[in-house]
Design a protein around this motif. Structure first.
Motif, PDB file in Angstrom:
ATOM      1  N   VAL A   1       0.826  -1.204   0.000  1.00 34.35           N
ATOM      2  CA  VAL A   1       0.000   0.000   0.000  1.00 34.35           C
ATOM      3  C   VAL A   1       0.866   1.262   0.000  1.00 34.35           C
ATOM      4  O   VAL A   1       0.427   2.329  -0.445  1.00 34.35           O
ATOM      5  N   LYS A   2       2.115   1.167   0.474  1.00 38.44           N
ATOM      6  CA  LYS A   2       3.011   2.321   0.485  1.00 38.44           C
ATOM      7  C   LYS A   2       3.555   2.633  -0.902  1.00 38.44           C
ATOM      8  O   LYS A   2       4.088   3.711  -1.126  1.00 38.44           O
ATOM      9  N   LEU A   3       3.426   1.681  -1.823  1.00 36.28           N
ATOM     10  CA  LEU A   3       3.988   1.840  -3.159  1.00 36.28           C
ATOM     11  C   LEU A   3       2.946   2.060  -4.246  1.00 36.28           C
ATOM     12  O   LEU A   3       3.232   2.672  -5.263  1.00 36.28           O
ATOM     13  N   ALA A   4       1.762   1.512  -4.056  1.00 36.41           N
ATOM     14  CA  ALA A   4       0.790   1.449  -5.152  1.00 36.41           C
ATOM     15  C   ALA A   4      -0.123   2.662  -5.182  1.00 36.41           C
ATOM     16  O   ALA A   4      -0.496   3.212  -4.145  1.00 36.41           O
TER      17      ALA A   4
ATOM     18  N   THR B   1      -3.032   2.111  -6.657  1.00 39.09           N
ATOM     19  CA  THR B   1      -4.227   1.310  -6.396  1.00 39.09           C
ATOM     20  C   THR B   1      -3.803  -0.061  -5.903  1.00 39.09           C
ATOM     21  O   THR B   1      -2.954  -0.703  -6.517  1.00 39.09           O
ATOM     22  N   THR B   2      -4.395  -0.501  -4.809  1.00 39.63           N
ATOM     23  CA  THR B   2      -4.094  -1.814  -4.254  1.00 39.63           C
ATOM     24  C   THR B   2      -5.272  -2.744  -4.464  1.00 39.63           C
ATOM     25  O   THR B   2      -6.395  -2.440  -4.049  1.00 39.63           O
TER      26      THR B   2
ATOM     27  N   GLU C   1      -8.014  -3.999   4.957  1.00 42.63           N
ATOM     28  CA  GLU C   1      -8.138  -2.564   5.169  1.00 42.63           C
ATOM     29  C   GLU C   1      -7.380  -1.740   4.139  1.00 42.63           C
ATOM     30  O   GLU C   1      -7.612  -0.544   4.015  1.00 42.63           O
ATOM     31  N   ILE C   2      -6.461  -2.351   3.401  1.00 41.68           N
ATOM     32  CA  ILE C   2      -5.679  -1.592   2.426  1.00 41.68           C
ATOM     33  C   ILE C   2      -6.284  -1.657   1.033  1.00 41.68           C
ATOM     34  O   ILE C   2      -5.789  -1.011   0.119  1.00 41.68           O
ATOM     35  N   ALA C   3      -7.355  -2.419   0.857  1.00 44.23           N
ATOM     36  CA  ALA C   3      -7.888  -2.663  -0.489  1.00 44.23           C
ATOM     37  C   ALA C   3      -8.546  -1.413  -1.061  1.00 44.23           C
ATOM     38  O   ALA C   3      -9.318  -0.727  -0.389  1.00 44.23           O
TER      39      ALA C   3
ATOM     40  N   GLN D   1     -15.020   0.579  -2.122  1.00 43.18           N
ATOM     41  CA  GLN D   1     -14.299  -0.462  -2.843  1.00 43.18           C
ATOM     42  C   GLN D   1     -15.263  -1.358  -3.628  1.00 43.18           C
ATOM     43  O   GLN D   1     -16.177  -1.939  -3.046  1.00 43.18           O
ATOM     44  N   PRO D   2     -15.055  -1.474  -4.939  1.00 45.05           N
ATOM     45  CA  PRO D   2     -15.867  -2.410  -5.716  1.00 45.05           C
ATOM     46  C   PRO D   2     -15.391  -3.842  -5.502  1.00 45.05           C
ATOM     47  O   PRO D   2     -14.243  -4.079  -5.106  1.00 45.05           O
TER      48      PRO D   2
END
Length: 322
Positions: free
Chosen positions: A160-163, A165-166, A187-189, A227-228
């Motif tokens: 999540v620190k790089l993307a 979109t995760t 929780e990061i999605a 989030q879908p």
């Protein structure tokens, strides 16, 4: 061997030469003394690639899903770089190359670059060199960089620190996987994918995800991204179009709400911090070799110093003249 010309290497990478891209990433992985020069040459050409992280528990089909997404993006004419993070070999320390083997259908495509990277003991589902490898692919002109993590648990969420979109992948038949993961990975999605959705139990996974999303949104005030949930059968490339559409919708939402810039600033901050900490660690190791740290440790054991005072003295030794 002729001397390394970093500027020429970057130019060749930007021309689409895969060997130049491979060399630059190898310099990153090997912590080459030329890294500062490499970073300076790459930076003016970065900031264009969309970075997509794909993560989830083992067995959900991350590699197959990455391959499916790669195929869909190539059909749109996008150049795609893939960083497949594999567990380290216990013998060589290198990547086990499992993901690259599973993506052989793309191996001869000049618009695709796939690199397996070893975690080398780094926790969080990524390799320590991943951030700068992303920078290499971005500077080389790839439209998308896909980061596929190793199978992760609830605390391993570095992607999540790089993307931008995760994507978090789940699948039926994972037992209590959602319950176990929701404290961290879920929780990061930004986008959920229920892969293998032709199997029994897929509806249960979708239902549980909807409940979790609904509960989470009750705690959020103001406008937020919902989030879908995309259903796929990656082995048959079913749901690929829906996944690409969800990624595009999220990118547009990020841009419209200023979140894309915030995430990229956070990414840069994490990268700068990691480089600074690595340099500090190297300086501390030099001090340890010189005996200063050992001397302070001895004073703590002998109760002449408390640990905080010893730490102050150690940091002071890193800042001579202040």
């Amino acid at each position: 061997m002729p001397p390394l010309n970093v500027s020429e290497l970057v130019d060749r990478a930007r021309e689409g030469q895969p060997r130049a891209v491979a060399k630059l990433i190898s310099l990153v992985e090997d912590a080459s003394p030329r890294l500062r020069e490499v970073a300076a040459a790459l930076t003016p050409h970065t900031g264009n690639a969309r970075v997509i992280g794909l993560t989830g528990p083992p067995g959900v089909g991350k590699s197959t899903s990455t391959s499916m997404l790669l195929s869909a993006l190539r059909k749109e004419g996008k150049r795609v770089g893939v960083l497949a993070i594999d567990p380290s070999s216990p013998f060589s320390g290198g990547a086990l190359l499992g993901d690259r083997i599973r993506m052989t259908e793309h191996a001869t495509d000049p618009g695709v670059y796939i690199r397996s990277m070893a975690t080398r003991g780094h926790l969080g589902g990524l390799s320590w060199a991943t951030p700068q490898a992303v920078r290499v692919l971005d500077a080389a002109g790839f439209d998308y960089v896909l980061i596929e993590t190793v199978g992760v648990g609830q605390s391993e969420v570095d992607v999540v620190k790089l993307a931008d979109t995760t994507v978090v992948l789940l699948a039926p038949g994972m037992g209590d996987g959602i319950q176990a993961a929701k404290a961290g990975v879920l929780e990061i999605a930004d986008v959920f994918v229920v892969n293998k959705s032709d199997r029994d139990g897929a509806e249960v996974v979708v239902r549980d995800l909807k409940q979790l999303i609904s509960f989470a949104r009750r705690e959020i005030r103001g406008e937020s991204w919902r989030q879908p949930i995309v259903r796929t059968v990656a082995s048959r490339e079913e749901g690929a179009g829906e996944l690409v559409a969800a990624l595009n919708e999220h990118h547009d939402w990020l841009a419209a709400h200023g979140e894309l810039a915030r995430r990229r600033e956070h990414r840069a901050a994490s990268e700068v911090e990691a480089i600074a900490l690595r340099r500090l660690r190297a300086e501390l190791e030099d001090l340890h070799g010189g005996g200063h740290l050992s001397g302070l440790a001895r004073q703590v054991v002998e109760r002449q110093l408390d640990p905080y005072a010893a730490a102050d003295a150690l940091l002071d030794s890193l800042r001579p003249g202040q």
